[in-house]
Design a protein around this motif. Structure first.
Motif, mmCIF file in Angstrom:
data_model
loop_
_atom_site.group_PDB
_atom_site.id
_atom_site.type_symbol
_atom_site.label_atom_id
_atom_site.label_comp_id
_atom_site.label_asym_id
_atom_site.label_seq_id
_atom_site.Cartn_x
_atom_site.Cartn_y
_atom_site.Cartn_z
ATOM 1 N N ARG A 38 0.824 -1.207 0.000
ATOM 2 C CA ARG A 38 0.000 0.000 0.000
ATOM 3 C C ARG A 38 0.857 1.257 0.000
ATOM 4 N NH1 ARG A 38 -5.292 0.284 -1.033
ATOM 5 N NH2 ARG A 38 -5.598 1.901 0.522
ATOM 6 N N LYS A 39 1.948 1.223 0.750
ATOM 7 C CA LYS A 39 2.822 2.395 0.850
ATOM 8 C C LYS A 39 3.765 2.527 -0.341
ATOM 9 C CE LYS A 39 2.888 2.181 5.917
ATOM 10 N NZ LYS A 39 3.749 1.906 7.104
ATOM 11 N N THR A 81 -0.021 2.815 -8.163
ATOM 12 C CA THR A 81 -0.438 4.153 -8.567
ATOM 13 C C THR A 81 0.265 4.533 -9.866
ATOM 14 O OG1 THR A 81 1.254 5.111 -7.126
ATOM 15 C CG2 THR A 81 -0.975 4.912 -6.232
ATOM 16 N N GLY A 82 -0.203 5.585 -10.525
ATOM 17 C CA GLY A 82 0.270 5.900 -11.855
ATOM 18 C C GLY A 82 0.934 7.253 -11.991
ATOM 19 N N SER A 83 1.370 7.549 -13.211
ATOM 20 C CA SER A 83 1.966 8.833 -13.599
ATOM 21 C C SER A 83 2.264 8.747 -15.085
ATOM 22 C CB SER A 83 3.240 9.122 -12.798
ATOM 23 O OG SER A 83 4.208 8.109 -13.002
ATOM 24 N N PRO A 122 15.765 6.353 -16.907
ATOM 25 C CA PRO A 122 16.020 6.769 -15.519
ATOM 26 C C PRO A 122 16.165 8.276 -15.318
ATOM 27 C CG PRO A 122 17.965 5.742 -16.493
ATOM 28 C CD PRO A 122 16.836 5.503 -17.447
ATOM 29 N N LYS A 123 16.450 9.019 -16.366
ATOM 30 C CA LYS A 123 16.609 10.470 -16.236
ATOM 31 C C LYS A 123 15.315 11.236 -16.500
ATOM 32 C CE LYS A 123 21.534 10.465 -17.472
ATOM 33 N NZ LYS A 123 22.573 11.010 -18.388
ATOM 34 N N GLU A 124 14.281 10.515 -16.923
ATOM 35 C CA GLU A 124 13.027 11.182 -17.260
ATOM 36 C C GLU A 124 12.158 11.368 -16.023
ATOM 37 O OE1 GLU A 124 9.819 10.665 -20.798
ATOM 38 O OE2 GLU A 124 9.915 9.002 -19.385
ATOM 39 N N ALA A 125 11.667 12.565 -15.820
ATOM 40 C CA ALA A 125 10.785 12.866 -14.689
ATOM 41 C C ALA A 125 9.399 12.269 -14.936
ATOM 42 C CB ALA A 125 10.682 14.367 -14.490
ATOM 43 N N ARG A 126 8.661 12.059 -13.860
ATOM 44 C CA ARG A 126 7.290 11.591 -13.935
ATOM 45 C C ARG A 126 6.355 12.721 -13.518
ATOM 46 N NH1 ARG A 126 7.011 7.086 -16.854
ATOM 47 N NH2 ARG A 126 4.955 6.703 -15.926
ATOM 48 N N HIS A 127 5.110 12.659 -13.985
ATOM 49 C CA HIS A 127 4.177 13.755 -13.776
ATOM 50 C C HIS A 127 2.836 13.207 -13.269
ATOM 51 C CE1 HIS A 127 6.941 16.520 -15.840
ATOM 52 N NE2 HIS A 127 7.211 15.464 -16.602
ATOM 53 N N SER A 128 2.221 13.947 -12.376
ATOM 54 C CA SER A 128 1.069 13.489 -11.611
ATOM 55 C C SER A 128 -0.262 13.766 -12.296
ATOM 56 C CB SER A 128 1.065 14.165 -10.247
ATOM 57 O OG SER A 128 0.777 15.552 -10.400
ATOM 58 N N MET A 156 -2.791 9.109 -9.515
ATOM 59 C CA MET A 156 -1.563 9.338 -10.282
ATOM 60 C C MET A 156 -0.624 10.218 -9.465
ATOM 61 S SD MET A 156 -2.998 9.851 -14.172
ATOM 62 C CE MET A 156 -1.341 10.048 -14.824
ATOM 63 N N LYS A 157 0.162 9.576 -8.601
ATOM 64 C CA LYS A 157 1.098 10.293 -7.741
ATOM 65 C C LYS A 157 2.391 9.507 -7.574
ATOM 66 C CE LYS A 157 -1.588 8.391 -3.907
ATOM 67 N NZ LYS A 157 -2.416 8.688 -2.720
ATOM 68 N N ASN A 158 2.660 8.645 -8.540
ATOM 69 C CA ASN A 158 3.801 7.737 -8.473
ATOM 70 C C ASN A 158 4.995 8.372 -9.179
ATOM 71 O OD1 ASN A 158 5.604 5.603 -8.564
ATOM 72 N ND2 ASN A 158 4.115 4.121 -9.340
ATOM 73 N N MET A 159 6.023 8.703 -8.450
ATOM 74 C CA MET A 159 7.192 9.354 -9.024
ATOM 75 C C MET A 159 8.377 8.399 -9.201
ATOM 76 S SD MET A 159 6.179 12.425 -9.662
ATOM 77 C CE MET A 159 4.500 11.820 -9.949
ATOM 78 N N ASN A 160 8.124 7.085 -9.138
ATOM 79 C CA ASN A 160 9.194 6.125 -9.403
ATOM 80 C C ASN A 160 9.648 6.247 -10.851
ATOM 81 O OD1 ASN A 160 9.177 4.939 -6.812
ATOM 82 N ND2 ASN A 160 7.445 3.636 -7.362
#
Length: 592
Positions: free
Chosen positions: A329-330, A421-423, A465-471, A455-459
């Motif tokens: 869950r976490k 969760t997603g992004s 690996p250098k690409e940012a994720r967005h919520s 959608m709050k997953n910033m993995n």
């Protein structure tokens, strides 16, 4: 007929081109009298990688590809609530821990004017712009798969569902319902396509992907793996944590009233015949399609070795199960490191099962290739939204033509870095920004698996690996800056919820694995008074509400699928949502 909506959906030819060659184009014959329906056959629209390229003239088909022509659409019919939840909904009968189902009253339609006021007389002025179906969270499940996380049921009873063995017959019954409806209940306009918004499979297994694609396109499915002569899952394990339908064992579920059903497992593993959808359909990926158990991004060959192997873990101590559940869950274990350690620690407790190579996990590339395979074309389009360009670029997002005035966008909201969760990654976000700009003079409907709050997953994506994720919050802000976006349609939460945003509606639909097992019809109309309306109407599968325990036919099992899901221990009773999340008319200001 003064109150019947006048459909002005024009037929749209579909085209999908790649960077190398065009993919098969389909055309639609115009309906008699000029009244037709959008076919939604994947007209190439997008301006960037991951989407087919727009073409001002019909592209040539790939050499060797079959040129297919879709049949002419049916004319608009008289609007009818028949076969929808406006007419009737499955409802419990009697009392006790385990309850049978019967025909209950329908859910009324609620008019929602948070974004625009409803004006009198609009029903006589309507012009239909789109009419389609959303299916979501089918979770077609190989219940004998060695790497399922049902072993956590000792600590979390809802870690396993008593009805999961019937997911295939349940999905086919839903397809039968869609085929029987054919027209929108408000406008009478033909349903021009269906969209599945992810979690089409349950455990990222190749065999589940084949079941899903065959169910949607039509054909025979054998929902049985391993030794076809013997069931090898938890329901004949002798463990009291699981419902044993063919045993006198007083398991935990029988203590709650679950019945003994001799012949159930044999019937559940029997071949299922799917008619396939009789309309074009599109596909969107979900976290259960992309990750083990919808949560774990295993690396290397470990996952495949366990999935295709001969050892299956069925139960662990309750305290350990609760600990693993909380970690999941976490999001504490996105790459499955602790899960690997747990499986190794309990290797001596595992059951011996028959290995099956079809249980291997599929990669994103294999997911795309399977959609493009000729045997899964069905009524089209080839690839079901995905094109050769997606396969070449390794992208899972695209655009498609819904009607002459409406564009669809399918997003990939799963995070390959792990967790449920997603992004979206930066490359997809930039593509989305360009796509919205390119179609700012049209109406846009966005589809994804995850809803905005999920959608709050910033993995980071291991491949980028250098690409940012967005919520999801960033996407909401983006859509609000682009008023051509009318709706964002999604799933994932297994709950009906409709949320007004500043300029658009977010429409989240319940799953078809958990009760009340629903899908949603969406009809878009121009009220010709400065407003638009989105009508949402929920539907159940075609199975009868009442079950007959002596009926283990495909139809009887589909009815049982619903009843068992209603009685699943610890199920949420909030998944149907409130009345204003179900059958609705959602008003919008017309901005162009």
């Amino acid at each position: 007929m003064s109150r019947m909506a006048r459909s002005r959906i024009r037929s749209a030819a579909s085209a999908a081109t790649s960077t190398v060659a065009a993919v098969n184009r389909r055309t639609l014959l115009a309906a008699a009298g000029g009244t037709g329906a959008a076919v939604g056959l994947g007209l190439a629209l997008g301006p960037a990688t991951g989407s087919a390229t727009a073409s001002p003239s019909p592209p040539e088909p790939v050499r060797g590809a079959e040129r297919r022509v879709a049949p002419a659409p049916a004319a608009a019919a008289r609007p009818s609530a028949a076969g929808t939840t406006l007419q009737s909904v499955a409802a419990p009968r009697g009392s006790g821990a385990y309850r049978r189902l019967g025909d209950g009253p329908g859910w009324p339609r609620k008019v929602r004017g948070e974004l625009a006021a409803a004006k009198a007389g609009r029903a006589d002025r309507r012009t239909t712009l789109a009419s389609f179906v959303q299916l979501t969270d089918l979770h077609l499940t190989d219940v004998q798969h060695p790497l399922r996380y049902e072993f956590m049921r000792s600590g979390r009873v809802n870690a396993w569902r008593p009805h999961e063995a019937l997911s295939v017959v349940g999905a086919v019954s839903l397809i039968e319902r869609v085929n029987a409806l054919r027209h929108g209940p408000v406008t009478g306009a033909p349903l021009s396509f269906a969209m599945t918004t992810g979690d089409n499979t349950d455990n990222n297994a190749k065999v589940e992907l084949d079941w899903y694609l065959t169910a949607m396109s039509g054909g025979r499915i054998s929902p049985n793996t391993g030794d076809r002569r013997h069931y090898e899952g938890v329901q004949d394990s002798g463990l009291r944590e699981f419902w044993h339908p063919e045993s006198a064992l007083r398991d935990a579920d029988k203590k709650l009233g679950f019945p003994r059903l001799d012949g159930f497992l044999k019937a559940a593993m029997r071949d299922v015949n799917s008619p396939g959808l009789r309309m074009p359909w599109y596909s969107t990926i979900g976290n259960h399609d992309d990750l083990s158990g919808g949560a774990y991004a295993f690396g290397g060959s470990y996952l495949a070795d366990v999935a295709t192997g001969k050892r299956k873990l069925q139960i662990i101590p309750a305290a350990e199960a609760e600990k693993m559940y909380q970690a999941e869950r976490k999001g504490d274990d996105p790459t499955g490191k602790r899960m690997k350690e747990l499986l190794r620690a309990h290797s001596k407790r595992m059951r011996t099962v028959t290995p099956d190579e079809r249980r291997a996990p599929f990669t994103q590339r294999e997911y795309l290739a399977a959609h493009l395979a000729p045997q899964h074309t069905g009524p089209g389009p080839i690839g079901h939204g995905y094109t050769r360009a997606n396969l070449d670029a390794g992208t899972l997002y695209y655009t498609f033509r819904i009607s002459a005035d409406v564009v669809g966008i399918s997003l990939d909201s799963t995070d390959p870095g792990g967790h449920y969760t997603g992004s979206v990654g930066t490359a997809q976000l930039r593509w989305l920004e360009r796509t919205l700009k390119a179609h700012r003079d049209e109406h846009i409907i966005v589809f994804s698996h995850h809803y905005s709050r999920g959608m709050k997953n910033m993995n980071r994506d291991p491949a980028r690996p250098k690409e940012a994720r967005h919520s999801g919050a960033e996407l909401v802000a983006l859509f609000n800056r682009n008023p051509s976006v009318l709706a964002w349609i999604n799933g994932h939460s297994h709950t009906n919820e409709i949320t007004p945003r500043k300029t658009f509606w977010e429409i989240t639909t319940a799953s078809h694995i958990d009760f009340p097992q629903l899908a949603r019809i969406v009809e878009l109309v121009d009220n010709n008074d400065g407003t638009l309306s989105l009508f949402t109407t929920l539907i159940e599968s075609a199975a009868p509400h009442r079950t007959d325990y002596a009926d283990l036919s495909q139809t009887g099992l589909a009815a049982l699928y619903r009843e068992l899901s209603f009685n699943a221990p610890a199920r949420s009773t909030a998944l149907a949502g409130d009345p204003h999340d179900r059958n609705t008319e959602l008003l919008l200001r017309k901005r162009r």
